[in-house]
Write a protein that holds these residues in place. Structure first.
Motif, PDB file in Angstrom:
ATOM      1  N   HIS A 176     -11.580   4.059   0.533  1.00 18.87           N
ATOM      2  CA  HIS A 176     -11.103   4.645   1.794  1.00 18.87           C
ATOM      3  C   HIS A 176      -9.833   5.476   1.561  1.00 18.87           C
ATOM      4  O   HIS A 176      -9.062   5.714   2.488  1.00 18.87           O
TER       5      HIS A 176
ATOM      6  N   ILE B 185     -12.647  -6.641   3.968  1.00 20.63           N
ATOM      7  CA  ILE B 185     -11.894  -7.438   2.990  1.00 20.63           C
ATOM      8  C   ILE B 185     -12.218  -8.923   3.147  1.00 20.63           C
ATOM      9  O   ILE B 185     -12.420  -9.645   2.158  1.00 20.63           O
TER      10      ILE B 185
ATOM     11  N   ILE C 267     -10.220  -5.921  -4.107  1.00 16.49           N
ATOM     12  CA  ILE C 267      -9.634  -5.371  -2.868  1.00 16.49           C
ATOM     13  C   ILE C 267      -9.092  -3.965  -3.112  1.00 16.49           C
ATOM     14  O   ILE C 267      -9.268  -3.065  -2.285  1.00 16.49           O
ATOM     15  N   SER C 268      -8.431  -3.773  -4.253  1.00 18.19           N
ATOM     16  CA  SER C 268      -7.901  -2.438  -4.581  1.00 18.19           C
ATOM     17  C   SER C 268      -9.026  -1.416  -4.669  1.00 18.19           C
ATOM     18  O   SER C 268      -8.887  -0.273  -4.200  1.00 18.19           O
TER      19      SER C 268
ATOM     20  N   LEU D 290       0.815  -1.208   0.000  1.00 14.52           N
ATOM     21  CA  LEU D 290       0.000   0.000   0.000  1.00 14.52           C
ATOM     22  C   LEU D 290       0.849   1.258   0.000  1.00 14.52           C
ATOM     23  O   LEU D 290       2.005   1.254   0.450  1.00 14.52           O
TER      24      LEU D 290
ATOM     25  N   LEU E  95     -10.323  -2.289   8.451  1.00 19.58           N
ATOM     26  CA  LEU E  95     -10.691  -2.588   7.063  1.00 19.58           C
ATOM     27  C   LEU E  95     -10.655  -4.085   6.764  1.00 19.58           C
ATOM     28  O   LEU E  95     -11.257  -4.546   5.789  1.00 19.58           O
TER      29      LEU E  95
ATOM     30  N   ALA F   1      -3.033   1.675   6.415  1.00 18.27           N
ATOM     31  CA  ALA F   1      -4.455   1.328   6.424  1.00 18.27           C
ATOM     32  C   ALA F   1      -4.826   0.832   7.813  1.00 18.27           C
ATOM     33  O   ALA F   1      -4.013   0.207   8.505  1.00 18.27           O
TER      34      ALA F   1
ATOM     35  N   THR G 275      -1.403  -9.462   7.728  1.00 14.88           N
ATOM     36  CA  THR G 275      -0.862  -8.120   7.495  1.00 14.88           C
ATOM     37  C   THR G 275       0.572  -8.026   7.998  1.00 14.88           C
ATOM     38  O   THR G 275       1.024  -8.813   8.837  1.00 14.88           O
TER      39      THR G 275
ATOM     40  N   ILE H 103      -7.067   4.825   0.001  1.00 11.66           N
ATOM     41  CA  ILE H 103      -5.796   4.114   0.168  1.00 11.66           C
ATOM     42  C   ILE H 103      -5.429   3.504  -1.174  1.00 11.66           C
ATOM     43  O   ILE H 103      -6.166   2.662  -1.707  1.00 11.66           O
TER      44      ILE H 103
ATOM     45  N   VAL I 286      -2.965   1.363  -3.875  1.00  7.81           N
ATOM     46  CA  VAL I 286      -2.082   0.191  -3.905  1.00  7.81           C
ATOM     47  C   VAL I 286      -0.906   0.496  -4.827  1.00  7.81           C
ATOM     48  O   VAL I 286      -1.089   0.808  -5.999  1.00  7.81           O
TER      49      VAL I 286
ATOM     50  N   LEU J  93     -10.175  -0.601  -1.135  1.00  4.81           N
ATOM     51  CA  LEU J  93      -9.223   0.282  -0.463  1.00  4.81           C
ATOM     52  C   LEU J  93      -9.298   1.702  -1.024  1.00  4.81           C
ATOM     53  O   LEU J  93      -9.163   2.686  -0.278  1.00  4.81           O
TER      54      LEU J  93
ATOM     55  N   LEU K 149      -0.772  -6.119   2.675  1.00  6.40           N
ATOM     56  CA  LEU K 149      -1.895  -7.024   2.893  1.00  6.40           C
ATOM     57  C   LEU K 149      -1.623  -8.342   2.172  1.00  6.40           C
ATOM     58  O   LEU K 149      -1.357  -8.358   0.960  1.00  6.40           O
TER      59      LEU K 149
END
Length: 804
Positions: free
Chosen positions: A232, A75, A225-226, A63, A71, A67, A86, A234, A236, A229, A205
Motif C-alpha cells: 500500500h 494486519i 507486516i512490512s 511508519l 489496513l 496509514a 495504534t 507505506i 516502515v 504495508l 503500529l
C-alpha cells in the motif's frame, strides 16, 4: 560456660576501641552487600513489573507516512498476529504565551486513552487529554518546568493555538531528557486534527504475536507486516522488538550490575581481612591466658568457643548496625535509577536476597576469617602458650629484613629507619592491611581511568564528526531549499545532505539480526563525504570511486552477530526492488544501545540512482564556528527558526547538536560512575579503619618497647612521629603497588562498561593525574588513621608501659 561468658564480655569491654573497629569493619562490608544487592533486585524487579503492567507490544513499527485504519483488518488477519493497537507521534513547536521563541517537542496521539491495548500510557495526575486540552509526560514536567494549569501555545495547521495542560501521564517508552529526550505532550484525536492528523490514520503500529513469544517469530511477523504495508506504498522507518517479560532498559544495567555485585563481595572480603588481622593480634596477646586456661583443664573446643563467641557477638552487632541503613540505601538508590526510566518507585520495599546475603555474609565471613587464628591459638600446648610473649615478630632474620634495615640506615634518619623496620616487622599483618589499601587505590584509579577513557572516546568521535549540527526532517525536503536556508544563517560554514531509506537486509534468504534496538536503516551520504567518517573495524570506508556502486558499510557488531565479513554479499530490499550489495567495511558504532536506529552507510549517488529522487534529502549536516554549548544552542535556535519560517518541520529525534550529544552520553554514565565512586570511597574508608586498627594493635603489642624508649630518653614527640611515619609508609607502599595493578585492571573494566553503556569498547586512557591525586588521598587517609594510635603511644608513661 557462665564463667567463659564473663570472659567474652571482659575481652570485648577491655579493648573497646579494637572491638569497635572490628564491628565497624564488618558493618561496612555488610552495608555494601545489602545496598548493592538490594539495589539490583529492587531496580530490576520494579522495571520488569512496570514493563509487564504496560502490556508491552511485541512489535513496534514506526511508519514513514500516515496509514489508514482500514489496513488494520488485513494486519489482524495475519496468522501469528494476536492483537494490534495504534498511535501517532509528530514533531510540534510550542511556547508559553508571551514568549517569542518556539521550542521543538513531540505530540503523541492515541485514539482512545480509556481503551488502550499495548504500551499503555498511564494517568498520573489530573485528567486524560480531551477536546481542547492536552496532557504532559511525567519526565517532561521537571525538565520543562511545565505543569497542570499552564497554557501552551502551539503552531498548528490553523496558526497559533493555546491549549491548557490538564493532566500528567506516564508513557512506558520515553527517552529520558537527561539522555537527550524531548518534551512529550499527549492529545486525543479531536485535538490532533488541529495539527493536520486525520482521525482515521496512524503512524505507529503496536502488535502482539500469538504466544509463546520469541524474537525470531516476532521478526518474521514484523517482516510480513512490512511487506503488507509496502503493498500500500507505506514504508516502515523503524522496527522495535520487545521482550514482554523483561524491561527494555535491562541491557543498560546488566554489565554494571555484575560489576557492583563483585565489588560488594570484595568489600565484604576486605572487611573479613580486617577481622583476621584483629583476631590474630588478639590471640597473640592472650597466649598467656590461653596457657592458664589450658593448665586449669580448658579443652581446645571450649577455648575456641570463647573467641568464636566474641566474633559472633561482634558480627551480630555489626549486622544490626548496618542492615537498616543498607536496606534504606538500596531502596532510595533504586528510586533514583528507576526515575531515569520513568518508573514509579512505589512504597518502601526490602530485597529478601539482600537480607539473606547480609545475614550469611555478616556471620559466615567474619567467623571463617577468624577461625584460622582462633583454632591455632586454642590448640597450643600449655608449655608453648605460657612460654610465649605473644609478640609473634621475627624481623631481622630474612634477606628482605636485612635489605630493608640496610636501606633505612643508608637513606633515612634513625627515627624513620626504625618506622620502616616496624612496617615489615609483622609481615602477615602488613600483607592484610596493604591488601585493603591497595584494592581501594586500584578501584579509585580504575574509575578515574574509566572517566578518562570515556572522554577520550567521545573526543575521538567528535573529531571524526566534522559537523556542528545534524538536522533531521519529518519528511524528505528539496535539497536546494535546505541548503539555502542553512546558508542564510551567518555561522554556517559548509553543508552536506544525506538521504534515509527504510530497507530489509538479508543473507542467503535469512533476515539479519541487528544490534540496533530500533532496527536498521540505510543512510546515503556523498561517497567523498567531508562531514563524517566512522571508525572502521575492518575493510575500508567509502571513497569517491564508490559513487554509483552497490556497496555498503555495516555495523561491526551486527556483522559479527551474523558472521559477515568485508567482501560478503547481502540482499537489500528497498521498496519492491531487491538487489545484491557488497559489504566493503564494518564500523564501530558509538551510539549503540537503546533509543538508536542502526545506520547502514551507502553512497548517496547509488541511492539516488535507485530511487530517482535526485533532489530530496532526509538530513542536513552543517559545519559552523561554534565552540561552546551556549554558542551551539544559539546556532541551533537560529536554524530551527529559519526552517520553521519556511514551513519545514524538523524531527526532534534525529536533529542533534554535537556538543549537546556529547553531554547526553556523559549523562548516561554519571549515575553509574557516581555509584562506583561512592563504593570506592567506602572501601577506602574500610582501608583507613584497617590501618588504624593495625597501628592501634601495634601500640598495644609494643607497649613495653615504648616504655624502654621513654626510659632511655625518647620524648613523646619522637614516639608520636615513629607511629605516624609508620602509618604514612603504609600509604606510600600501598600507592606504589596499587598504580601498576590499576593499570592492568583499568583497560578490561573500561572495555566492559563501554560495551554495556554505549555498545562499544572505549578508547583506553590511563589517568596519570589521578595516580598523583590518589597519592595525596592515601597519605591523608594514612595520616588520619595513624593520628589517634600515635597520640595513644605518645601518651603512655614509663610506669604504664613497663607495668603492662
Amino acid at each position: 560456660m557462665h564463667t567463659l561468658w564473663h570472659k567474652v564480655r571482659a575481652d570485648l569491654w577491655a579493648a573497646k576501641s579494637r572491638s569497635l573497629l572490628a564491628i565497624i569493619s564488618i558493618a561496612a562490608g555488610v552495608f555494601c552487600v545489602g545496598t548493592l544487592f538490594g539495589l539490583i533486585d529492587l531496580q530490576l524487579n520494579k522495571m520488569d513489573a512496570a514493563h509487564r503492567q504496560s502490556q508491552p507490544s511485541h512489535i513496534n513499527l514506526m511508519l514513514r507516512s500516515d496509514a489508514d485504519l482500514a489496513l488494520l483488518t488485513n494486519i489482524k488477519a495475519l496468522p501469528s498476529v494476536a492483537g494490534v493497537d495504534t498511535l501517532t507521534q509528530l514533531t510540534v513547536h510550542f511556547r508559553r504565551p508571551g514568549e517569542s521563541e518556539w521550542t521543538m517537542g513531540t505530540l503523541v496521539v492515541r485514539p482512545d486513552y480509556t481503551g488502550q491495548h499495548f504500551d499503555k500510557t498511564a494517568l498520573q495526575t489530573g485528567n486524560w487529554p480531551s477536546a481542547g486540552n492536552i496532557a504532559i509526560e511525567n519526565l517532561s514536567v521537571p525538565f520543562s518546568g511545565l505543569n497542570i494549569g499552564d497554557n501552551i501555545e502551539f503552531q498548528t495547521a490553523k496558526g497559533g493555538q493555546t491549549l491548557p495542560i490538564t493532566g500528567i501521564v506516564r508513557h512506558p517508552f520515553v527517552k529520558p531528557p537527561k539522555f537527550g529526550g524531548q518534551v512529550h505532550f499527549f492529545a486525543d484525536a479531536s485535538t490532533a486534527a488541529l495539527f493536520g492528523v486525520s482521525a482515521n490514520s496512524f503512524r505507529q503500529l503496536l502488535v502482539q504475536i500469538t504466544p509463546p513469544y520469541s524474537s525470531e517469530q516476532a521478526r518474521t511477523v514484523a517482516a510480513e507486516i512490512s511487506a503488507l504495508l509496502a503493498q500500500h506504498h507505506i514504508a516502515v522507518n523503524v522496527t522495535l522488538l520487545q521482550d514482554p517479560e523483561k524491561h527494555w532498559g535491562r541491557p543498560i544495567l546488566a554489565g554494571v550490575n555484575g560489576v557492583l555485585q563483585i565489588m560488594a563481595l570484595v568489600s565484604l572480603a576486605l572487611a573479613s581481612v580486617l577481622i583476621l588481622n584483629t583476631v590474630s593480634a588478639h590471640i597473640a596477646q592472650q597466649t598467656d591466658q590461653i596457657g592458664v586456661m589450658k593448665a586449669l583443664g580448658g579443652a581446645t573446643a571450649s577455648i575456641a568457643a570463647v573467641y568464636l563467641s566474641e566474633i559472633l557477638l561482634m558480627a551480630l552487632l555489626a549486622i544490626a548496625l548496618a542492615a537498616p541503613p543498607g536496606l534504606a540505601a538500596a531502596y532510595f538508590s533504586s528510586c533514583q535509577l528507576l526515575g531515569l526510566f520513568n518508573i514509579d518507585c512505589g512504597g518502601f520495599e526490602v530485597s529478601s536476597r539482600a537480607v539473606l546475603y547480609m545475614l550469611l555474609g555478616g556471620l559466615l565471613a567474619p567467623l571463617l576469617a577468624a577461625s584460622g587464628p582462633i583454632l591455632k591459638g586454642a590448640a597450643m600446648t600449655v608449655r608453648v602458650a605460657i612460654a610465649s610473649y605473644g609478640l609473634g615478630a621475627d624481623f631481622g632474620y630474612s634477606r628482605l629484613d636485612l635489605w630493608v634495615e640496610r636501606l633505612g640506615a643508608r637513606l633515612l634518619p634513625t627515627l624513620h629507619a626504625a618506622a620502616l623496620g616496624n612496617l615489615f616487622r609483622r609481615k602477615g599483618r602488613l600483607l592484610l592491611t596493604q591488601s585493603v589499601l591497595i584494592i581501594a587505590g586500584a578501584m579509585f584509579l580504575v574509575l578515574m581511568s574509566l572517566i578518562a577513557s570515556l572522554n577520550l572516546t567521545l573526543d575521538n568521535e567528535m573529531a571524526r564528526s566534522r559537523f556542528a549540527v545534524r538536522l533531521g526532517f519529518s519528511a524528505d525536503q528539496p535539497e536546494q531549499k535546505i541548503l539555502d536556508i542553512a546558508r542564510s544563517v551567518t555561522a554556517t560554514q559548509s553543508a552536506e545532505v544525506w538521504q534515509r531509506l527504510p530497507m530489509e537486509i538479508s543473507k542467503d534468504g535469512t533476515t539479519l539480526r541487528q544490534q540496533g534496538s530500533l532496527g536498521a536503516q540505510m543512510l546515503g551520504l556523498p561517497s567523498a563525504s567531508a562531514m563524517y567518517a566512522p571508525l572502521i573495524e575492518s575493510g575500508r570506508w567509502m571513497q569517491a570511486a564508490d559513487a554509483g556502486q552497490r556497496v555498503l558499510v555495516l555495523n561491526a557488531d551486527t556483522a559479527q552477530l551474523n558472521g559477515i565479513r568485508a567482501g560478503d554479499k547481502l540482499d537489500i530490499a528497498i521498496g519492491p526492488l531487491k538487489q545484491a550489495w557488497q559489504v566493503i567495511g564494518t564500523y564501530r558504532w558509538l551510539a549503540g544501545g537503546n533509543y538508536a536506529v542502526e545506520p547502514v552507510y551507502a553512497p548517496l549517488e547509488t541511492l539516488r540512482d535507485i530511487t530517482r529522487r535526485n533532489d530530496m534529502a532526509s538530513f542536513a549536516l552543517l559545519a559552523a564556528a561554534v565552540n561552546s554549548l551556549a554558542e551551539e544552542a544559539d546556532y541551533l535556535r537560529q536554524l530551527k527558526q529559519g526552517f520553521q519560517d519556511h514551513g519545514i518541520q524538523l524531527d526532534v529525534y534525529t536533529t542533534v547538536a554535537k556538543l549537546e550529544q556529547h553531554q547526553f552520553v556523559r549523562n548516561q554514565f554519571n549515575p553509574v560512575l557516581g555509584t562506583l565512586l561512592v563504593l570506592a570511597s567506602m572501601i577506602a574508608a574500610v582501608g583507613g579503619i584497617g590501618l588504624s586498627g593495625a597501628l592501634a594493635i601495634g601500640v598495644l603489642q609494643r607497649t613495653r618497647e615504648i616504655g624502654v624508649l621513654r626510659a632511655i630518653g625518647a620524648p613523646s614527640k619522637s614516639v608520636f612521629r615513629l607511629f605516624l611515619v609508620e602509618g604514612l609508609l603504609h600509604g606510600v607502599v600501598a600507592w606504589v603497588l596499587s598504580v601498576p595493578l590499576a593499570y592492568l585492571a583499568a583497560e578490561p573494566v573500561a572495555g566492559e562498561l563501554g560495551k554495556t553503556m554505549l555498545g562499544i569498547e572505549l578508547d583506553f586512557a590511563f589517568d596519570l593525574k589521578a595516580a598523583f591525586y590518589w597519592l595525596g588521598l592515601v597519605l591523608l587517609l594514612a595520616w588520619l588513621a595513624s593520628y589517634w594510635p600515635a597520640r595513644q603511644a605518645a601518651g603512655l608513661t614509663v610506669r604504664e608501659s613497663l607495668g603492662h
